[in-house]
Structure formats: structure tokens, C-alpha cells
Design an enzyme around this catalytic site. Structure first.
Site, PDB file in Angstrom:
ATOM      1  N   CYS A  96       5.559   0.087   1.151  1.00 48.47           N
ATOM      2  CA  CYS A  96       5.543   0.689  -0.175  1.00 48.47           C
ATOM      3  C   CYS A  96       4.872   2.069  -0.227  1.00 48.47           C
ATOM      4  O   CYS A  96       5.468   3.038   0.204  1.00 48.47           O
ATOM      5  CB  CYS A  96       4.927  -0.290  -1.175  1.00 48.47           C
ATOM      6  SG  CYS A  96       5.359   0.110  -2.889  1.00 48.47           S
ATOM      7  N   ARG A 130       8.714   0.465 -13.987  1.00 49.04           N
ATOM      8  CA  ARG A 130       8.437   0.050 -12.615  1.00 49.04           C
ATOM      9  C   ARG A 130       9.476  -0.966 -12.157  1.00 49.04           C
ATOM     10  O   ARG A 130       9.996  -1.741 -12.946  1.00 49.04           O
ATOM     11  CB  ARG A 130       7.035  -0.558 -12.533  1.00 49.04           C
ATOM     12  CG  ARG A 130       5.945   0.373 -13.012  1.00 49.04           C
ATOM     13  CD  ARG A 130       4.576  -0.164 -12.705  1.00 49.04           C
ATOM     14  NE  ARG A 130       4.352  -0.276 -11.267  1.00 49.04           N
ATOM     15  CZ  ARG A 130       4.060   0.762 -10.477  1.00 49.04           C
ATOM     16  NH1 ARG A 130       3.939   1.962 -10.994  1.00 49.04           N
ATOM     17  NH2 ARG A 130       3.875   0.588  -9.198  1.00 49.04           N
ATOM     18  N   HIS A 192       6.221  -6.221  -0.229  1.00 51.60           N
ATOM     19  CA  HIS A 192       4.893  -6.809  -0.072  1.00 51.60           C
ATOM     20  C   HIS A 192       5.140  -8.311   0.092  1.00 51.60           C
ATOM     21  O   HIS A 192       6.247  -8.764   0.261  1.00 51.60           O
ATOM     22  CB  HIS A 192       4.054  -6.604  -1.331  1.00 51.60           C
ATOM     23  CG  HIS A 192       3.813  -5.180  -1.711  1.00 51.60           C
ATOM     24  ND1 HIS A 192       2.805  -4.424  -1.167  1.00 51.60           N
ATOM     25  CD2 HIS A 192       4.422  -4.374  -2.613  1.00 51.60           C
ATOM     26  CE1 HIS A 192       2.800  -3.223  -1.721  1.00 51.60           C
ATOM     27  NE2 HIS A 192       3.779  -3.164  -2.598  1.00 51.60           N
TER      28      HIS A 192
HETATM   29  N1  GLN Z   1       2.136   4.128  -6.132  1.00 51.06           N
HETATM   30  C1  GLN Z   1       3.433   3.904  -5.574  1.00 51.06           C
HETATM   31  C2  GLN Z   1       4.475   3.613  -6.626  1.00 51.06           C
HETATM   32  O1  GLN Z   1       4.139   3.167  -7.705  1.00 51.06           O
HETATM   33  C3  GLN Z   1       3.374   2.784  -4.530  1.00 51.06           C
HETATM   34  C4  GLN Z   1       2.990   1.434  -5.099  1.00 51.06           C
HETATM   35  C5  GLN Z   1       2.849   0.352  -4.063  1.00 51.06           C
HETATM   36  O2  GLN Z   1       2.464   0.610  -2.911  1.00 51.06           O
HETATM   37  N2  GLN Z   1       3.101  -0.885  -4.466  1.00 51.06           N
HETATM   38  O3  GLN Z   1       5.639   3.792  -6.390  1.00 51.06           O
END
Ligand code: GLN
Length: 260
Positions: A96, A130, A192
């Protein structure tokens, strides 16, 4: 001769969302079960590192503020050295936020640009809402199951090769059906979970690539992965349910668990 592998966990205190440290624990455990001696070391901001001396390098995901620090740390010599180690065949797993920083750049939803190392031919830009939920991916060699939560949308360039095709979930951008990227023995992914405990075949693939580079052979034991595979199947089932529910989560609707 007993084989050993040197595993480097980079930025462990900064880049560790949703138990990404579990990837290192899974590699260590599986190495032992395969009769390989795992030597795990950690390093973080400002460290002088001979990346090529390691067999596997692992970096987890992070929020924008941690990514800012890591992007600065990898600017210049350190980033060049990491890219050179990938060219040399070192095995690398970046999840990520780390995956984004191994591309060319990441522009946050707030408009800040974090330069990347450029190992992968890709760029990432923050979008509206998101991309959150369980995800299943058809990759070369098997199915990958995990959990994603990112604001960044990643677009692969012409040279980049996706790690797999999204079965259920969002992946790189929620539009083109691709997930992650790989180059030589370096793998970047939004998954993840942590990823490796729930996808034992992929953990063994990383171990095998590392063994091949160090010893020129990669014979592994057949392990009993029944428990791991139960978790794997459950995440795939959840990804189907999440896909049915649909809808990108809007900013502000997440609780403290939402990294930015
Ligand atoms: N900050 C980054 C995003 O929001 C990565 C987030 C993460 O590693 N889960 O895309």
C-alpha cells in the site's frame, strides 16, 4: 549445509498498518518450517543500508504523514541504492503506502506530491473517497486475498506489469481491474491483511525467489497450510460480500482506523 535468509523489515515503526508486520512474522515462521534459518533485521530513517546484502526486504503500508517521512528518506542515494538492489534481484514486498512510494510519485488528496523511488512504472493520485474492503485477486500462481484501504488511485505505466486481476474489490484504482505491480523480484500490492499469513503460496514464492538468488536452488518442504487456507477462503468470501455491498466510502465516514 543449513540455508539461511536475511530478511530486512524497513521502517517498521512508521509503515505498519493493519498488522503488516505479520508479513515478516509469516516469512520467519515459514522459513523455520522449511528448515531455513531466518535472520530478521530492522532499519528505519537515516540508516545506512547495504540493501543488496539482504534476501528479502519488506515494507508495510502507512498514512500520508508517515509516507512523507519515508519519501524524504528515500530521496537521493538511499532510493537509488534500493532500486539498484531490485535490479540485482533482491526480493521485495511493498504494501500500500510503500507500494505507492516505489512508483514514480504519489499526490495526496490534499495536493502534496511525495516523490517515489521509481522501481515500478506507475503513479498514484488521491481521489474522492477511500477504496475500502476485502479484496480477492487472480495472480500468476494463485489467488491472493486481503484487505484494502487507500485513498490513492494507482495508474500503471506502459512498462509496469500488474501483480494480478481483481476478482472482487478495487485494486489499483477501482477502474481498470488491475491490482499491484511487479518488476524482477519486487512486488507491490494494496493487500493488507496482513498478506502473507493468509496467502501461504505467495509467502513461499518470495522465499523460493530469495533462495534461488542466494543458493541457485529453491527446494521447499510441503507444509500443512490448512488453517492458513481457511483464513484465505474466508477473506475471499468476505470480498464477495463487500463487492455486493459496493460503494466507495466517502471521507469522514471512516473512524480512526482510516489512514490517509
Ligand atoms: N496513505 C495512502 C493512501 O491513503 C496509503 C494508505 C495505506 O497504506 N493503507 O492511499
Amino acid at each position: 549445509m543449513r540455508r539461511s535468509l536475511r530478511i530486512l523489515h524497513l521502517y517498521p515503526e512508521l509503515m505498519n498498518l493493519y498488522g503488516d508486520r505479520g508479513n515478516v512474522l509469516a516469512l520467519r515462521a515459514r522459513c523455520r518450517w522449511h528448515g531455513i534459518d531466518p535472520r530478521v533485521e530492522t532499519a528505519s530513517l537515516g540508516a545506512r543500508i547495504d540493501y543488496g546484502a539482504y534476501d528479502v526486504i519488506v515494507i508495510g503500508g502507512g498514512q500520508d504523514r508517515e509516507q512523507r517521512l519515508v519519501s524524504r528518506d528515500l530521496a537521493g542515494d538511499r532510493g537509488h541504492a534500493l532500486a539498484a538492489a531490485v535490479e540485482d534481484g533482491v526480493c521485495l514486498l511493498a504494501v500500500c503506502g510503500a507500494y505507492q512510494l516505489l512508483g514514480k510519485y504519489y499526490v495526496t488528496a490534499g495536493g502534496e506530491t511525495f516523490p517515489g523511488v521509481g522501481v515500478f512504472d506507475l503513479v498514484t493520485e488521491g481521489g474522492d473517497g477511500r477504496l475500502v474492503g476485502h479484496i480477492a485477486v487472480a495472480a500468476e500462481g494463485g489467488t491472493l486475498a486481503g484487505f484494502e484501504n487507500h485513498g490513492g488511485r494507482t495508474t500503471l505505466g506502459p512498462v509496469a506489469r500488474p501483480l494480478g486481476k481483481v476478482l472482487w474489490g478495487y485494486g489499483n484504482n477501482g477502474r481498470d481491474g488491475t491490482e499491484g505491480a511487479f518488476y524482477r523480484n519486487a512486488f507491490g500490492t494494496y493487500l493488507h491483511g496482513p498478506l502473507l499469513p493468509g496467502n501461504p503460496w505467495f509467502a513461499d514464492r518470495l522465499i523460493a525467489l530469495a533462495l534461488e538468488r542466494r543458493y541457485g536452488e529453491a527446494e521447499l518442504e510441503v507444509l500443512d497450510d490448512q488453517m492458513d487456507l481457511m483464513a484465505h477462503r474466508e477473506v475471499i468470501r468476505q470480498s464477495r460480500l463487500d463487492a455486493r455491498r459496493g460503494s466507495v466510502r466517502q471521507p469522514g465516514k471512516e473512524t480512526g482506523a482510516s489512514p490517509r
